[in-house]
Design a protein around this motif. Structure first.
Motif, short mmCIF file in Angstrom:
data_model
loop_
_atom_site.label_atom_id
_atom_site.label_comp_id
_atom_site.label_asym_id
_atom_site.label_seq_id
_atom_site.Cartn_x
_atom_site.Cartn_y
_atom_site.Cartn_z
N PHE A 21 -27.87 -12.13 -24.15
CA PHE A 21 -26.42 -12.00 -24.14
C PHE A 21 -25.85 -12.44 -22.79
O PHE A 21 -24.83 -13.13 -22.71
N MET A 22 -26.47 -11.99 -21.72
CA MET A 22 -25.94 -12.30 -20.39
C MET A 22 -26.05 -13.80 -20.09
O MET A 22 -25.10 -14.40 -19.57
N VAL A 23 -27.19 -14.40 -20.45
CA VAL A 23 -27.35 -15.83 -20.20
C VAL A 23 -26.34 -16.63 -21.03
O VAL A 23 -25.76 -17.61 -20.55
N THR A 24 -26.13 -16.23 -22.28
CA THR A 24 -25.16 -16.94 -23.12
C THR A 24 -23.76 -16.85 -22.50
O THR A 24 -23.04 -17.87 -22.43
N LEU A 25 -23.38 -15.67 -22.06
CA LEU A 25 -22.05 -15.51 -21.47
C LEU A 25 -21.93 -16.29 -20.15
O LEU A 25 -20.94 -17.00 -19.93
N VAL A 26 -22.92 -16.17 -19.29
CA VAL A 26 -22.85 -16.84 -17.99
C VAL A 26 -22.93 -18.35 -18.15
O VAL A 26 -22.20 -19.11 -17.49
N LEU A 27 -23.80 -18.81 -19.07
CA LEU A 27 -23.91 -20.25 -19.30
C LEU A 27 -22.59 -20.81 -19.85
O LEU A 27 -22.15 -21.89 -19.43
N ASN A 85 -20.22 -21.02 -16.99
CA ASN A 85 -20.55 -22.12 -16.06
C ASN A 85 -20.18 -23.48 -16.63
O ASN A 85 -19.65 -24.34 -15.92
N LEU A 86 -20.46 -23.69 -17.92
CA LEU A 86 -20.10 -24.98 -18.54
C LEU A 86 -18.59 -25.17 -18.57
O LEU A 86 -18.08 -26.27 -18.32
N PHE A 87 -17.88 -24.10 -18.89
CA PHE A 87 -16.42 -24.19 -18.89
C PHE A 87 -15.91 -24.43 -17.46
O PHE A 87 -14.97 -25.23 -17.26
N ALA A 88 -16.52 -23.78 -16.48
CA ALA A 88 -16.10 -23.98 -15.09
C ALA A 88 -16.36 -25.41 -14.63
O ALA A 88 -15.55 -25.99 -13.89
N ASP A 89 -17.47 -26.00 -15.07
CA ASP A 89 -17.74 -27.41 -14.73
C ASP A 89 -16.65 -28.31 -15.29
O ASP A 89 -16.21 -29.26 -14.63
N GLY A 90 -16.23 -28.04 -16.53
CA GLY A 90 -15.17 -28.84 -17.11
C GLY A 90 -13.86 -28.70 -16.36
O GLY A 90 -13.14 -29.68 -16.13
N VAL A 91 -13.54 -27.47 -15.96
CA VAL A 91 -12.30 -27.24 -15.19
C VAL A 91 -12.38 -27.95 -13.84
O VAL A 91 -11.41 -28.59 -13.40
N ARG A 92 -13.53 -27.87 -13.20
CA ARG A 92 -13.67 -28.51 -11.88
C ARG A 92 -13.55 -30.03 -12.00
O ARG A 92 -12.87 -30.67 -11.18
N ASP A 93 -14.16 -30.61 -13.00
CA ASP A 93 -14.07 -32.06 -13.18
C ASP A 93 -12.64 -32.51 -13.47
O ASP A 93 -12.21 -33.58 -13.04
N ALA A 94 -11.90 -31.68 -14.22
CA ALA A 94 -10.54 -32.06 -14.59
C ALA A 94 -9.57 -31.90 -13.42
O ALA A 94 -8.68 -32.74 -13.22
#
Length: 478
Positions: A440-446, A449-458
């Motif tokens: 559960f924790m890895v799914t939430l954190v992953l 992180n993926l969403f944060a990468d998208g925000v950072r790139d945008a």
């Protein structure tokens, strides 16, 4: 009324956070530049899929953030309420709460994991006791268990597939005008010829629906993730821990903003002795080991709570206030990184022509910082905030593991791991609490992180230049 609403501190904070998020969405709709950046986030398949998972976790958090206390039978005209504070998620999972065993049971088990003395036909024998709820509907678990589980898994998969088909059909119906019909919209989604990467989102939803269908089919008859030492379902604890992770990640991040943004802008704009004092402050703070500083603050909070038990009607209120104070402690001790970034950006912005022109026309410093500096550092704040969210979730797990995190009565991933660590060495090994918390924790954190990468790139195109990207898909308009 048969219940009384209870507003915990973190509930109120989450409601305010939701209102602030709604206000930000309204603001984005009025700003074409922000709209363009968020559309870039949605064009990222990984970020969009991660966003879907975060929304699902957010729904679990929302259900677990509406609390109440049931009314007891009236006595002498007076209405009293149960001392237990429940949430809407507890109502949804009422069956899982009732299915409490005496002690450990393995996932999908029908018997306990340790032998007990049982009287059979007048003789005392050692055998694995039958669980009270797990597989209780089976007459002969040895012969019926595999068939029953397989049948329920198949029904769950079919139910999940049906739900997914309905969702996909609803999306295709919405897109039918732009794609020339429902059937063509379905083909375009399958071929990834939609404006947004709906194929990746559909794949994510398919996995969620199938797994959810299996869980729903099994959870009322078996302990899908087993039980812990006290006999409580691990699945129930994992779902309850999602809210704690969101509270820690969200509120702690927000708690860092006032100090980081205000001090960072002041340091970069005024420079001189103001800059030196603020630099000295966050350099000193960064030099102190965070875990020790946070542990000291949390222990002081613990002493305060222990000395003032009269402040709380229930244990849930006491535990909730400790979570809120932990968030504040994390925020007060974790603002240095963002402050350093904001200071550097402000140093650059204050030298730009429009800021120099405003200064030449006699605009006050406060107005310049509010109108020209603050809006132009918010992309850094947004990127750092999203990235810090997952870090703080992991931080909570570490703090609780070492005994200075949330209250033991509060479900959290760190608490589950902490309780499971002593059971990993026993025979048979009790691995399911640790595994469930980990998944559960890895799914939430992953996802974060993926969403944060998208925000950072945008929002920061320079960062995208240093990141390998997959070839862009063929997305059509509409």
């Amino acid at each position: 009324m048969g219940f009384k609403l209870v507003f915990l501190w973190t509930d109120v904070a989450l409601y305010v956070l939701a209102l602030a998020l709604a206000a930000y969405v309204w603001h984005v709709r009025r700003q074409p530049t922000l709209q363009a950046n968020w559309k870039k986030v949605m064009l990222d398949p990984a970020a969009l899929s991660a966003g879907v998972l975060l929304v699902l976790f957010g729904l679990v958090t929302a259900l677990d953030s509406v609390h109440f206390r049931r009314a007891l039978p009236p006595q002498g005209g007076q209405v009293y309420y149960d001392t237990r504070t429940m949430s809407l998620l507890d109502v949804v999972l009422a069956r899982q709460i009732e299915m409490r065993e005496a002690t450990y049971s393995a996932p999908l088990g029908t018997h306990g994991i340790s032998k007990e003395s049982v009287n059979v036909d007048g003789q005392t024998v050692r055998q694995y006791p039958r669980l009270k709820f797990g597989g209780a509907h089976l007459q002969d678990p040895a012969t019926e268990w595999s068939g029953d589980v397989a049948r329920r898994v198949i029904f769950g998969l079919l139910g999940g597939a049906a739900v997914f088909a309905l969702l996909l059909l609803a999306v295709a119906t919405v897109l039918r005008r732009a794609h020339g019909g429902v059937a063509q919209a379905l083909r375009d989604i399958a071929s990834d010829r939609t404006r947004y990467p709906l194929r990746a989102t559909a794949a994510t939803l398919a996995v969620v629906c199938l797994l959810g269908g299996v869980l729903v089919a099994l959870m009322n008859h078996y302990h899908v993730f087993g039980t812990d030492r006290t006999g409580n379902g691990v699945l129930y604890q994992a779902l309850k821990s999602v809210r704690t992770a969101f509270v820690i990640g969200g509120l702690s991040t927000l708690a860092t903003l006032p100090l980081a943004v205000v001090l960072g802008i002041l340091a970069g704009y005024f420079k001189g002795w103001v800059d030196e004092v603020i630099q000295y402050l966050y350099t000193t703070l960064s030099s102190v080991p965070n875990v020790l500083l946070i542990a000291a603050c949390v222990l002081m909070v613990q002493v305060f709570l222990d000395k003032n038990p009269e402040m709380f009607e229930t244990g849930a209120e006491r535990s909730d206030l400790k979570i809120l104070l932990l968030c504040i402690v994390l925020g007060v001790t974790g603002w240095a990184t963002l402050c350093r970034l904001v200071r550097g950006e402000t140093l650059k912005l204050r030298e730009l022509e429009y800021v120099q022109a405003a200064t030449a026309f006699g605009v006050s410093d406060t107005r310049i910082m509010a109108r020209h500096i603050l809006p132009n550092v918010m992309h850094l704040v947004l990127i750092t905030t999203v990235l810090a969210f997952s870090d703080l979730i992991l931080y909570e797990a570490v703090l609780t593991y070492v005994g200075v995190g949330v209250d033991p009565g509060t479900s959290s991933f760190g608490g589950m791991i902490n309780l499971a660590r002593n059971e990993m060495n026993r025979e048979p090994t009790v691995w399911w609490s640790f595994a469930a918390a980990f998944v559960f924790m890895v799914t939430l954190v992953l996802s974060a992180n993926l969403f944060a990468d998208g925000v950072r790139d945008a929002f920061d195109p320079r960062a995208r230049n240093f990141r390998p990207r997959l070839k862009a898909g063929k997305h059509a308009a509409g």
